[in-house]
Design a protein around this motif. Structure first.
Motif, PDB file in Angstrom:
ATOM      1  N   ILE A 140       1.173  -1.080   0.236  1.00  0.00           N
ATOM      2  CA  ILE A 140      -0.002  -0.356   0.183  1.00  0.00           C
ATOM      3  C   ILE A 140       0.644   0.981   0.461  1.00  0.00           C
ATOM      4  N   ASN A 141       2.187   1.253   0.392  1.00  0.00           N
ATOM      5  CA  ASN A 141       2.516   2.096   1.294  1.00  0.00           C
ATOM      6  C   ASN A 141       3.367   2.861  -0.356  1.00  0.00           C
ATOM      7  N   LEU A 142       3.713   2.028  -1.191  1.00  0.00           N
ATOM      8  CA  LEU A 142       4.346   2.475  -1.894  1.00  0.00           C
ATOM      9  C   LEU A 142       3.951   1.966  -3.321  1.00  0.00           C
ATOM     10  N   GLN A 162       1.157   3.947  -2.657  1.00  0.00           N
ATOM     11  CA  GLN A 162       0.874   5.077  -3.092  1.00  0.00           C
ATOM     12  C   GLN A 162       1.537   6.048  -2.932  1.00  0.00           C
ATOM     13  N   ASN A 163       2.763   6.044  -3.037  1.00  0.00           N
ATOM     14  CA  ASN A 163       3.865   7.195  -3.212  1.00  0.00           C
ATOM     15  C   ASN A 163       3.896   7.032  -4.488  1.00  0.00           C
ATOM     16  N   ALA A 164       3.775   5.431  -5.637  1.00  0.00           N
ATOM     17  CA  ALA A 164       3.676   5.771  -6.864  1.00  0.00           C
ATOM     18  C   ALA A 164       2.978   6.617  -7.531  1.00  0.00           C
ATOM     19  N   LEU A 210       7.236   8.924   7.149  1.00  0.00           N
ATOM     20  CA  LEU A 210       7.266   7.425   7.772  1.00  0.00           C
ATOM     21  C   LEU A 210       6.715   6.354   6.810  1.00  0.00           C
ATOM     22  N   GLY A 211       6.485   6.816   5.673  1.00  0.00           N
ATOM     23  CA  GLY A 211       6.038   5.190   4.709  1.00  0.00           C
ATOM     24  C   GLY A 211       6.498   3.939   4.255  1.00  0.00           C
ATOM     25  N   LEU A 212       7.664   4.939   3.896  1.00  0.00           N
ATOM     26  CA  LEU A 212       9.402   4.083   3.448  1.00  0.00           C
ATOM     27  C   LEU A 212       9.994   3.838   5.141  1.00  0.00           C
ATOM     28  N   THR A 230       9.516  15.066   1.178  1.00  0.00           N
ATOM     29  CA  THR A 230       9.235  15.843  -0.226  1.00  0.00           C
ATOM     30  C   THR A 230       7.866  16.261  -0.157  1.00  0.00           C
ATOM     31  N   LYS A 231       7.235  16.208   0.299  1.00  0.00           N
ATOM     32  CA  LYS A 231       5.663  16.649   0.761  1.00  0.00           C
ATOM     33  C   LYS A 231       5.294  17.208   1.007  1.00  0.00           C
ATOM     34  N   PRO A 232       4.116  18.669   0.867  1.00  0.00           N
ATOM     35  CA  PRO A 232       3.840  19.585   1.953  1.00  0.00           C
ATOM     36  C   PRO A 232       2.990  18.505   3.152  1.00  0.00           C
TER      37      PRO A 232
HETATM   38 MG    MG Z   1       4.305   7.385   1.445  1.00  0.00          MG
END
Ligand code: MG
Ligand code: ATP
Length: 454
Positions: free
Chosen positions: A350-352, A354-356, A414-416, A405-407
């Motif tokens: 889910i984290n990977l 969502q980041n993509a 913390l995701g990765l 790097t997100k606002p």
């Molecule tokens: Mg993330």
């Protein structure tokens, strides 16, 4: 002293007795004596020069030790084997208000209050038996006040390894306690901030999840709702038609009514309406089941499950609420069973994904590629996107906690970090990142095919 510095000739060594020689031989003897004296004098001069050089070196070493001792923040006391003071540094001079010469040859006890003398008396014995003294003890300051200190006392040896005495160092405990308290406070503040961030990340994830679920449920429910409305109006027309049939109307009138109420069309429509509603209800059921799986990730439970199904369900969960759906390219078998903690792997995926998806937000042609590879013991999941990729300097920081790097409000960073921990520590696998040569980020998650059941 080097052999070169030692006088190499002795005056009496080989000089013949002058009185027993004829005058010519006596002259030769004197010449030889004078020559030897010259050589000896030259030796002496050399020795003198070497001695002066050594002296200069010694002085430098002395000054160096002095400057180190005087710049020490801790107190320092050197004692002889009987525990008598031989040397103190300037910090101790300042503390006690007495200088080195006043303290020299005094008992170590003079630096401590009476109450501590029994403890101090044990120092020489401990040192002789090769033990290190490490304790908290009061020392006396210039006004006779007791100052709590953290003291260590160690044996002091000469260059031949003979015990000379001890070296005692001490630092006021107030300072240590203050530094410790500050460290503790900073640590607590950091922990609280971390908790807050984790909490806000949880809330943000929950918010996203709830919005996604609401959106996803809305489609089939409105579908079922529309179908039910249609069925409701059909029921009215059926009732009217059946009532007319029961009133024994003529065949012509019945056919007329059948046409008017569009009974044949209704009959054709009922089947797809019911099927559509059933499908909608089925989708609601699936969503609820997936939600339940998401909410209870079966912590610490090792099960056999189909990784391909899990990947598909994770992609589905992440993309269903996305404004712009990326093109999905997969290279996976129909099924791939592994034995692992499904909940953890679900969380990583889910984290990977969502980041993509976040990285693809501004992409003109967003695409997500997912492939699996297998070897006898491992499965590898490769996730690649067509986003902007990761700047070279960020690659090493990507798995650090709170790197984002997100606002503010969008990412906590913390995701990765969590995913890396789960992949390596909980699942005995690995998680790697690189930029693909055609651009976009490429994550590789490797997992053992089988983790022992617990
Ligand atoms: Mg993330
Ligand atoms: N596929 C990707 N493409 C480009 N950059 C990425 C990609 N995945 C991660 N990153 C970068 O790595 C950073 C850290 O990612 P991570 O998942 O740890 O935190 P986040 O997504 O910023 O916040 P969170 O996941 O806690 O909501 C991101 O902010 C982003 O800069």
């Amino acid at each position: 002293m080097t052999p070169q510095n030692q006088p190499q000739h002795s005056l009496t060594e080989q000089v013949p007795d002058a009185q027993h020689l004829n005058p010519a031989t006596a002259d030769d003897a004197w010449v030889e004596v004078i020559q030897r004296m010259d050589v000896i004098y030259a030796d002496l001069v050399n020795s003198q020069v070497a001695l002066e050089e050594k002296n200069a070196e010694l002085e430098q070493a002395q000054q160096f030790i002095e400057s180190v001792l005087s710049s020490m923040h801790d107190v320092l006391v050197v004692t002889n084997i009987d525990g008598n003071i031989q040397r103190v540094n300037s910090t101790l001079e300042k503390l006690t208000g007495k200088d080195n010469t006043q303290l020299c040859n005094q008992s170590l006890n003079t630096l401590f209050p009476k109450a501590a003398s029994a403890q101090v008396d044990e120092f020489p014995e401990k040192i002789r038996s090769g033990n290190l003294v490490d304790c908290e003890i009061d020392m006396l300051n210039a006004t006779g006040e007791s100052i709590p200190m953290a003291v260590t006392c160690k044996a002091h040896y000469d260059y031949k390894g003979r015990l000379l005495g001890s070296v005692l160092t001490g630092r006021p405990l107030d300072e240590i306690r203050k530094a410790y308290r500050e460290l503790q406070e900073t640590h607590e503040a950091l922990k609280a901030t971390q908790q807050q961030l984790i909490q806000s990340e949880k809330m943000a994830s929950l918010g996203r999840l709830v919005a996604g679920v609401a959106h996803e449920l809305n489609n089939p429910i409105s579908f079922v709702f529309g179908n039910m409305h249609a069925l409701q109006s059909y029921e009215k027309r059926f009732r009217k038609y059946l009532e007319a049939v029961h009133e024994n109307i003529s065949i012509e009138e019945r056919e007329e009514l059948r046409k008017k109420l569009k009974i044949d069309r209704i009959l054709d429509d009922i089947k797809p309406l019911i099927e559509g509603s059933l499908e909608g209800a089925e989708r609601v059921k699936t969503i609820v089941e997936e939600l339940r799986r998401f909410a209870t990730p079966k912590n610490n439970k090792i099960t056999d499950f189909d990784l391909v199904e899990l990947i598909n369900s994770s992609i589905h969960w992440v993309t269903h609420s996305a404004r712009k759906k990326p093109k999905l390219i997969t290279a996976m078998p129909d099924e791939l069973f592994i034995t692992a903690n499904e909940g953890y792997i679900h969380q990583i995926l889910i984290n990977l994904f969502q980041n993509a998806l976040d990285a693809l937000e501004d992409s003109a042609h967003p695409a997500l590629m997912v492939a699996t590879k297998e070897d006898p013991d491992t499965v590898t999941i490769i996730i690649q996107d067509t986003g902007a990729g990761i700047p070279e300097e960020n690659l090493v920081k990507l798995f650090d906690p709170f790197f984002t790097t997100k606002p503010v409000g969008k990412g906590t960073g913390l995701g990765l970090y969590i995913s890396y921990g789960l992949a390596t520590e909980q699942c005995n696998g690995s998680l790697q990142v690189e930029n693909h040569e055609n651009g976009g980020a490429l994550f590789t998650l490797s997992l053992p095919k089988e983790v022992a059941h617990v």
